[in-house]
Design an enzyme around this catalytic site. Structure first.
Site, PDB file in Angstrom:
ATOM      1  N   HIS A 307       0.854  -1.197   0.000  1.00  0.00           N
ATOM      2  CA  HIS A 307       0.000   0.000   0.000  1.00  0.00           C
ATOM      3  C   HIS A 307       0.883   1.238   0.000  1.00  0.00           C
ATOM      4  CE1 HIS A 307      -3.155   2.848   1.169  1.00  0.00           C
ATOM      5  NE2 HIS A 307      -3.994   1.918   0.771  1.00  0.00           N
ATOM      6  N   ASP A 364      -8.051  -5.075  -0.298  1.00  0.00           N
ATOM      7  CA  ASP A 364      -8.513  -5.937  -1.395  1.00  0.00           C
ATOM      8  C   ASP A 364      -8.181  -7.407  -1.202  1.00  0.00           C
ATOM      9  OD1 ASP A 364      -7.571  -3.158  -3.275  1.00  0.00           O
ATOM     10  OD2 ASP A 364      -9.630  -3.905  -3.112  1.00  0.00           O
TER      11      ASP A 364
HETATM   12  C1  SDX Z   1      -6.107   0.189  -3.066  1.00  0.00           C
HETATM   13  O1  SDX Z   1      -4.292   4.630  -2.024  1.00  0.00           O
HETATM   14  C2  SDX Z   1      -5.241   4.032  -1.454  1.00  0.00           C
HETATM   15  O2  SDX Z   1      -5.676   4.387  -0.392  1.00  0.00           O
HETATM   16  C3  SDX Z   1      -5.816   2.854  -2.228  1.00  0.00           C
HETATM   17  C4  SDX Z   1      -6.867   2.016  -1.519  1.00  0.00           C
HETATM   18  C5  SDX Z   1      -8.124   2.808  -1.278  1.00  0.00           C
HETATM   19  O3  SDX Z   1      -8.871   2.458  -0.355  1.00  0.00           O
HETATM   20  O4  SDX Z   1      -8.425   3.719  -2.105  1.00  0.00           O
HETATM   21  O5  SDX Z   1      -6.368   1.565  -0.276  1.00  0.00           O
HETATM   22  C6  SDX Z   1      -7.263   0.820  -2.360  1.00  0.00           C
HETATM   23  O6  SDX Z   1      -5.843   0.552  -4.181  1.00  0.00           O
HETATM   24  C7  SDX Z   1      -5.269  -0.815  -2.323  1.00  0.00           C
HETATM   25  C8  SDX Z   1      -4.057  -1.305  -3.171  1.00  0.00           C
HETATM   26  C9  SDX Z   1      -4.563  -2.398  -4.132  1.00  0.00           C
HETATM   27  N1  SDX Z   1      -3.509  -2.790  -5.056  1.00  0.00           N
HETATM   28  C10 SDX Z   1      -2.874  -3.975  -4.976  1.00  0.00           C
HETATM   29  O7  SDX Z   1      -3.099  -4.798  -4.090  1.00  0.00           O
HETATM   30  C11 SDX Z   1      -1.886  -4.240  -6.106  1.00  0.00           C
HETATM   31  C12 SDX Z   1      -0.599  -4.829  -5.533  1.00  0.00           C
HETATM   32  N2  SDX Z   1       0.091  -3.772  -4.758  1.00  0.00           N
HETATM   33  C13 SDX Z   1       1.137  -3.029  -5.451  1.00  0.00           C
HETATM   34  O8  SDX Z   1       0.971  -2.878  -6.825  1.00  0.00           O
HETATM   35  C14 SDX Z   1       1.633  -1.806  -4.668  1.00  0.00           C
HETATM   36  O9  SDX Z   1       1.853  -2.220  -3.382  1.00  0.00           O
HETATM   37  C15 SDX Z   1       0.784  -0.560  -4.660  1.00  0.00           C
HETATM   38  C16 SDX Z   1       0.412  -0.124  -6.022  1.00  0.00           C
HETATM   39  C17 SDX Z   1      -0.447  -0.759  -3.847  1.00  0.00           C
HETATM   40  C18 SDX Z   1       1.612   0.543  -3.993  1.00  0.00           C
HETATM   41  O10 SDX Z   1       2.695   0.777  -4.802  1.00  0.00           O
HETATM   42  P1  SDX Z   1       3.773   1.916  -4.447  1.00  0.00           P
HETATM   43  O11 SDX Z   1       3.383   2.670  -3.236  1.00  0.00           O
HETATM   44  O12 SDX Z   1       4.047   2.686  -5.700  1.00  0.00           O
HETATM   45  O13 SDX Z   1       5.028   1.080  -4.020  1.00  0.00           O
HETATM   46  P2  SDX Z   1       6.142   0.572  -5.000  1.00  0.00           P
HETATM   47  O14 SDX Z   1       5.508  -0.012  -6.232  1.00  0.00           O
HETATM   48  O15 SDX Z   1       7.141   1.650  -5.157  1.00  0.00           O
HETATM   49  O16 SDX Z   1       6.734  -0.653  -4.147  1.00  0.00           O
HETATM   50  C19 SDX Z   1       7.818  -0.468  -3.222  1.00  0.00           C
HETATM   51  C20 SDX Z   1       8.586  -1.790  -3.269  1.00  0.00           C
HETATM   52  C21 SDX Z   1       9.051  -2.159  -4.695  1.00  0.00           C
HETATM   53  O17 SDX Z   1      10.176  -2.994  -4.583  1.00  0.00           O
HETATM   54  P3  SDX Z   1      11.682  -2.317  -4.737  1.00  0.00           P
HETATM   55  O18 SDX Z   1      11.671  -1.619  -6.085  1.00  0.00           O
HETATM   56  O19 SDX Z   1      11.820  -1.366  -3.566  1.00  0.00           O
HETATM   57  O20 SDX Z   1      12.622  -3.505  -4.679  1.00  0.00           O
HETATM   58  O21 SDX Z   1       7.718  -2.856  -2.850  1.00  0.00           O
HETATM   59  C22 SDX Z   1       7.536  -3.772  -3.953  1.00  0.00           C
HETATM   60  C23 SDX Z   1       7.926  -3.024  -5.197  1.00  0.00           C
HETATM   61  O22 SDX Z   1       8.345  -3.938  -6.218  1.00  0.00           O
HETATM   62  N3  SDX Z   1       6.113  -4.142  -3.945  1.00  0.00           N
HETATM   63  C24 SDX Z   1       5.654  -5.369  -4.201  1.00  0.00           C
HETATM   64  C25 SDX Z   1       4.269  -5.281  -4.043  1.00  0.00           C
HETATM   65  N4  SDX Z   1       3.919  -4.021  -3.708  1.00  0.00           N
HETATM   66  C26 SDX Z   1       5.076  -3.321  -3.653  1.00  0.00           C
HETATM   67  N5  SDX Z   1       6.293  -6.525  -4.542  1.00  0.00           N
HETATM   68  C27 SDX Z   1       5.484  -7.603  -4.734  1.00  0.00           C
HETATM   69  N6  SDX Z   1       4.149  -7.593  -4.591  1.00  0.00           N
HETATM   70  C28 SDX Z   1       3.507  -6.460  -4.243  1.00  0.00           C
HETATM   71  N7  SDX Z   1       2.169  -6.435  -4.116  1.00  0.00           N
END
Ligand code: SDX
Length: 428
Positions: A307, A364
């Site tokens: 998140h 989710d």
């Molecule tokens: C919602 O914003 C809100 O409030 C949203 C929400 C709401 O109520 O409106 O809460 C609803 O959208 C919840 C999120 C639902 N999405 C998912 O579950 C999709 C999977 N999650 C990711 O795509 C990710 O965690 C996000 C999109 C939610 C957040 O992404 P960020 O903040 O841009 O973080 P990032 O992509 O920069 O990740 C930081 C690190 C990275 O690794 P490094 O480059 O540091 O090595 O964490 C890793 C990412 O690769 N990472 C994950 C991951 N989420 C982050 N690795 C594997 N699986 C994951 N799910």
């Protein structure tokens, strides 16, 4: 002496005001930075940038806290109802019993959708994604209520538009569900409450009233409350920026629906179930999928995990996980993907990659399992997220308009070509 931040650029030191929120969040106000220095700031994805000051929702991502207008989400989910929370978000305080009853009655009176909307609704292919249908139908409401196009509506006129949208949304959602089954729509009934009406329009038949186990009605209240608002997330920021151009509420919410559709945002609840199904069909090997999620060369991410704000448990995920156990037990539903979800959560929470990056289950991760137990198709899950998020979108849009915030227009740093000489095509 109010706090300031000093920044020195080209030998000149600027003192920028620091804003402190009521929950002691701190922000550097850079609204005069470019005038005073010619510099802008750059923060791709707005990970560290506040777009507004808002009194609607407070998140503490480090400690997993979520409050609406000062009320803890745990209390609202346990004790309130969806329309009471909707009222709280939109108008800023809890309603009296009488005011809430009138709010409910006003919304119910708007649940019928104009029959002419069926004409173009009929044109959607039956397998078209419900979120595309929803954004189209919500945007189309402005055609039937042109008074909403006036950006200078009186408060009473604006409130009529708000009530109208709250009434129309559940009916439109039910149309989409019925279309996916090729079944006739069921009309709202005067003697049913908001959630009962919604569930009857979704699962009822034309000539038969369907009654629902109070466990199911309570679960729907809880799920919609848990999705009601979440401060400046992607779809809410979309609603605000579209509304900041004086676009009408229907167009602004339609844009928010499209932003929510993305699998990184609201579309994740559908993606989680599809991921869990894939893991189940692939033998249930959660370690294999954790490895994929950690592999930078693999586009696979653990859907429902991570998140932008929460670097601790999403409080909503905790509530939904418990509700999942309760509801599936009360309904006598055995869902094998729930066991896989729990195994996956346990493995991820003890995995260094996830621990280092503070990746926890989000709203989710478990919600789709409940929606499926209640009988919804997985491509309807994000539509249910939108139904829950509607009062939050409305509240945020209203707050932005009430405060007369300027049109949203971010800056950029240009890094393209400069001073190229145009040559006639014959010489290229
Ligand atoms: C919602 O914003 C809100 O409030 C949203 C929400 C709401 O109520 O409106 O809460 C609803 O959208 C919840 C999120 C639902 N999405 C998912 O579950 C999709 C999977 N999650 C990711 O795509 C990710 O965690 C996000 C999109 C939610 C957040 O992404 P960020 O903040 O841009 O973080 P990032 O992509 O920069 O990740 C930081 C690190 C990275 O690794 P490094 O480059 O540091 O090595 O964490 C890793 C990412 O690769 N990472 C994950 C991951 N989420 C982050 N690795 C594997 N699986 C994951 N799910």
């Amino acid at each position: 002496m109010s706090e300031t931040a000093s920044i020195t650029l080209n030998g000149k030191t600027l003192e920028l005001p620091v804003i402190t929120g009521t929950e002691n969040e701190k922000a550097i106000d850079i609204s005069k930075l470019r005038d005073q220095s010619g510099y802008i700031t750059l923060d791709i994805g707005y990970k560290n940038t506040g777009a507004t000051q808002s009194a609607i929702t407070f998140l503490d991502g480090e400690n997993g806290v979520l409050k609406h207008r000062g009320y803890k989400i745990e209390d609202l989910a346990e004790k309130s109802t969806f329309l009471e929370v909707a009222y709280l978000l939109i108008y800023g305080h809890l309603p009296s019993k009488e005011v809430l009853e009138k709010f409910r009655a006003d919304i119910k009176a708007q649940m019928l959708v104009h029959e002419d909307m069926k004409i173009f609704f009929a044109g959607f292919p039956s397998k078209s994604h419900p979120m595309g249908q929803l954004s189209c139908l919500v945007g189309a409401l402005s055609a039937f209520y042109p008074e909403s196009l006036n950006p200078n509506q009186t408060e009473e006129e604006e409130n009529k538009t708000i009530i109208n949208l709250l009434g129309k949304m559940p009916t439109i959602v039910s149309w989409i569900q019925k279309k996916s089954l090729g079944h006739p729509v069921v009309y709202p009934k005067k003697d049913l409450g908001y959630i009962d009406n919604f569930m009857n329009m979704i699962f009822g038949e034309v000539n038969s009233d369907k009654t629902f186990d109070p466990v199911i009605i309570d679960a729907m209240h809880k799920l919609l409350i848990l999705h009601a608002d979440h401060e400046q997330n992607c779809s809410t920021s979309t609603v605000r920026i579209v509304g900041s151009s004086n676009a009408n509420l229907y167009a602004s919410v339609s844009a928010g629906i499209n932003a929510l559709w993305g699998p990184l945002h609201g579309g994740a609840n559908q993606a989680v179930i599809e991921m869990l199904e894939d893991i189940k069909n692939d033998g249930g090997d959660v370690e294999k999928y954790l490895a994929k999620a950690k592999d930078k060369n693999d586009p696979f991410r653990l859907m429902g995990f991570g998140h932008r704000v929460y670097k601790n448990f999403d409080p909503r995920a905790k509530i939904i996980k418990k509700a999942c156990d309760d509801i599936l037990e009360k309904l006598g539903v055995q869902d094998p993907v729930l066991d896989i979800a729990k195994k996956l959560e346990e493995a991820a929470l003890s995995d260094q990659y996830f621990i280092d990056r503070k990746l926890y289950p989000n709203v989710d991760f478990y919600s789709g399992i409940i929606y499926r137990a209640l009988g919804f198709n997985s491509d309807m899950f994000t539509v249910l997220f939108a139904l829950g998020r509607l009062p939050g979108w409305i509240a945020q849009w209203k707050e932005m308009r009430d405060k007369k915030e300027p049109i949203g227009r971010p800056r950029q740093v240009y890094n393209g070509e400069i001073d190229r000489v145009y040559t006639d095509i014959s010489t290229r």
